[in-house]
Design a protein around this motif. Sequence first.
Motif, PDB file in Angstrom:
ATOM      1  N   UNK A  45     -11.208  10.141  13.346  1.00 47.35           N
ATOM      2  CA  UNK A  45     -12.340  11.040  13.564  1.00 47.35           C
ATOM      3  C   UNK A  45     -12.142  12.354  12.818  1.00 47.35           C
ATOM      4  N   UNK A  46     -10.914  12.869  12.801  1.00 41.93           N
ATOM      5  CA  UNK A  46     -10.647  14.115  12.075  1.00 41.93           C
ATOM      6  C   UNK A  46     -10.860  13.924  10.577  1.00 41.93           C
ATOM      7  N   UNK A  47     -10.389  12.795  10.053  1.00 41.89           N
ATOM      8  CA  UNK A  47     -10.572  12.527   8.623  1.00 41.89           C
ATOM      9  C   UNK A  47     -12.055  12.378   8.289  1.00 41.89           C
ATOM     10  N   UNK A  48     -12.803  11.717   9.168  1.00 39.30           N
ATOM     11  CA  UNK A  48     -14.242  11.555   8.937  1.00 39.30           C
ATOM     12  C   UNK A  48     -14.945  12.906   8.970  1.00 39.30           C
ATOM     13  N   UNK A  49     -14.514  13.775   9.860  1.00 39.21           N
ATOM     14  CA  UNK A  49     -15.115  15.101   9.952  1.00 39.21           C
ATOM     15  C   UNK A  49     -14.851  15.904   8.680  1.00 39.21           C
ATOM     16  N   UNK A  50     -13.618  15.841   8.185  1.00 34.64           N
ATOM     17  CA  UNK A  50     -13.292  16.543   6.940  1.00 34.64           C
ATOM     18  C   UNK A  50     -14.093  15.976   5.771  1.00 34.64           C
ATOM     19  N   UNK A  51     -14.194  14.652   5.724  1.00 33.79           N
ATOM     20  CA  UNK A  51     -14.954  14.021   4.640  1.00 33.79           C
ATOM     21  C   UNK A  51     -16.421  14.415   4.718  1.00 33.79           C
ATOM     22  N   UNK A  52     -16.951  14.479   5.937  1.00 27.83           N
ATOM     23  CA  UNK A  52     -18.342  14.880   6.104  1.00 27.83           C
ATOM     24  C   UNK A  52     -18.561  16.288   5.574  1.00 27.83           C
ATOM     25  N   UNK A  53     -17.634  17.190   5.889  1.00 25.75           N
ATOM     26  CA  UNK A  53     -17.753  18.560   5.401  1.00 25.75           C
ATOM     27  C   UNK A  53     -17.709  18.637   3.885  1.00 25.75           C
ATOM     28  N   UNK A  54     -16.810  17.877   3.287  1.00 26.94           N
ATOM     29  CA  UNK A  54     -16.680  17.870   1.835  1.00 26.94           C
ATOM     30  C   UNK A  54     -17.927  17.307   1.169  1.00 26.94           C
ATOM     31  N   UNK A  55     -18.412  16.187   1.697  1.00 21.96           N
ATOM     32  CA  UNK A  55     -19.605  15.567   1.114  1.00 21.96           C
ATOM     33  C   UNK A  55     -20.816  16.462   1.315  1.00 21.96           C
TER      34      UNK A  55
END
Length: 99
Positions: free
Chosen positions: A54-64
Amino acid sequence: MRYRLTFIAGLATGYVLGARAGRERYEQLRKAAQRVTQNPAVRNTAESAALTGREAASKAFGTVSAKVGDRLPDSVSARVRSLREQRSPDEDDWGTSNT
């Protein structure tokens, strides 16, 4: 490592489905699998893996989101916004809650 685990899971599934050992052996395997899934160490590891995901997905969401910005059509932006509002922040759809 992921491929090894997938192979082992497939091997176990094939054995269970193809075994001629009968119902007794199936029940033994099922009980062993339940013991593994009920093990606190396994449950904690699954929870930490889900949290990390979930943390990795959140970071990826922010980057995208930062890169895409306003390039998305309004209909897509509105749909994402409505889906985000539907989910409560404490909702856990991974099945890893301790309750």
